[in-house]
Design a protein around this motif. Structure first.
Motif: not given
Length: 398
Positions: A185-187, A389-394
């Protein structure tokens, strides 16, 4: 299908409600009143089941054209989740490949009451912390590229104009997955950031896209189509791309037609066309389409009209769903469906792109993009990877 009444939930401790689009002023004083969980194998019409269950438990959305007010006490509203497979059923299309998350229902409705009891902090996490294993994709880049070529061939035959292709990946984990899912949710740009959970499953969402909302007495959808890196050069390239604009306008026309099915005659309009918005490190093109609801329009008819979202199916919708069912090797699970909040005078459902799910053993993630005749297979594979990619990292963060 399963239902929990008040007797089944009153003993649970109060937790802050983190459902996407839940009323901000109520999240710390809500308690679960009743829950419906339905799987496609149960049979029946999920849209009708949702409308009936809500009405039985104090959220009457059998006529969303009538003004209604949110009460400060009693029933607040409800979380509503509908899978892509359930959406395909409401549209009369094929359900696609089997879901990789069978524990996750295809329809969840959770009704909440206001309460004076304060929410309690989240419990301490179990020792050992969080560990996420290596992601394993359900198709190789080569298989993804081949599917893109298959869509281009279908377009060449005149079967479809556009198809949205979605890939899946999964990773084993240890620890509690809910905090990891909640971090999504912070993305930046996660308009529908939040979580929903049940026995043996949880969903975390970072979606920027409005599937359907009721705002100021009008139905609103905000389809997103067209992606570039969030640089100045990327923004210029997106705005100048004839291919991206054509793909986008095609879906805007589809959404106009979907809304026209349930709108007052002559009320459909495009309020904003091809506006560039940012999600994480990507620019995306978004439009706003709105309409006045027809007299007597109920939630079930509205869900049948807009689900599954045109931006994640393609055009024409039923023909695109047939291509999806033939080409995607793994079901869409929690992705490409709907998740958000419904209540008196309020509907706000996000399209579950940028969404992950957990079962008892694995995290699951989906990403994809729209394919047109002008699509380059390698570029489409890269775009899906950039969205994931951003979801995998987080999710991997400790």
């Amino acid at each position: 299908m399963s239902e929990n009444g008040p007797d089944g939930v009153e003993a649970l401790p109060m937790r802050l409600v983190d459902v996407p689009a839940a009323p901000a002023g109520c999240r710390d004083r809500l308690t679960e009143r009743a829950r419906l969980q339905w799987w496609a194998a149960d049979g029946g019409d999920p849209a009708a089941l949702a409308e009936e269950f809500l009405a039985e438990h104090g959220v009457d959305l059998r006529d969303v054209s009538r003004p209604a007010r949110h009460a400060a006490d009693g029933v607040c509203g409800a979380a509503l989740y509908l899978s892509a497979a359930a959406g395909a059923r409401t549209a009369g299309g094929p359900p696609g490949a089997p879901t990789p998350v069978p524990a996750l229902p295809d329809l969840v409705v959770v009704v909440y009451d206001h309460t004076d009891r304060p929410a309690t902090p989240a419990p301490d996490r179990a020792p050992g912390g969080w560990w996420l294993g290596r992601w394993r994709d359900s198709w190789t880049p080569e298989a993804h590229a081949d599917a893109v070529q298959a869509v281009r061939a279908a377009i060449g035959r005149g079967d479809v104009y556009q198809v949205n292709l979605v890939g899946h990946a999964a990773a084993t984990y240890t620890g509690d997955p809910l905090p990891a899912l909640a971090r999504l949710a912070a993305l930046p740009g996660a308009r529908y950031g939040g979580t929903l959970a049940g026995l043996g499953w949880a969903v975390g969402c970072a979606s920027p896209e409005t599937l359907i909302a009721l705002e100021g007495g009008r139905l609103v959808t905000r389809p997103i189509k067209g992606t570039r890196p969030a640089t100045e050069a990327g923004r210029r390239e997106l705005l100048a791309s004839a291919k991206e604009r054509a793909e986008h306008v095609m879906i805007v026309d589809l959404e106009r037609n979907d809304l026209a099915r349930v709108a007052r005659t002559g009320s459909v309009r495009v309020d904003d066309l091809f506006a560039v918005r940012r999600w994480c490190d990507l620019w995306q093109a978004e439009s706003t389409v709105s309409a006045a609801p027809a007299d007597g329009l109920g939630l079930a008819a509205l869900l049948r009209a807009v689900c599954p979202g045109g931006s994640v199916t393609g055009a024409p919708k039923l023909a695109a769903l047939a291509q999806v069912a033939a080409l995607e090797p793994v079901g869409r699970g929690a992705s490409m469906g709907a998740l958000g909040w419904v209540g008196p005078g309020r509907i706000d459902l996000g399209l579950t792109i940028r969404t992950a799910a957990a079962d008892a053993e694995r995290l699951h993630l989906w990403a994809g993009g729209g394919i047109t005749w002008g699509s380059d297979p390698a570029a489409e594979v890269a775009e899906a990877a950039a969205k994931a990619a951003p979801l995998r990292a987080l999710l991997a963060a400790g």
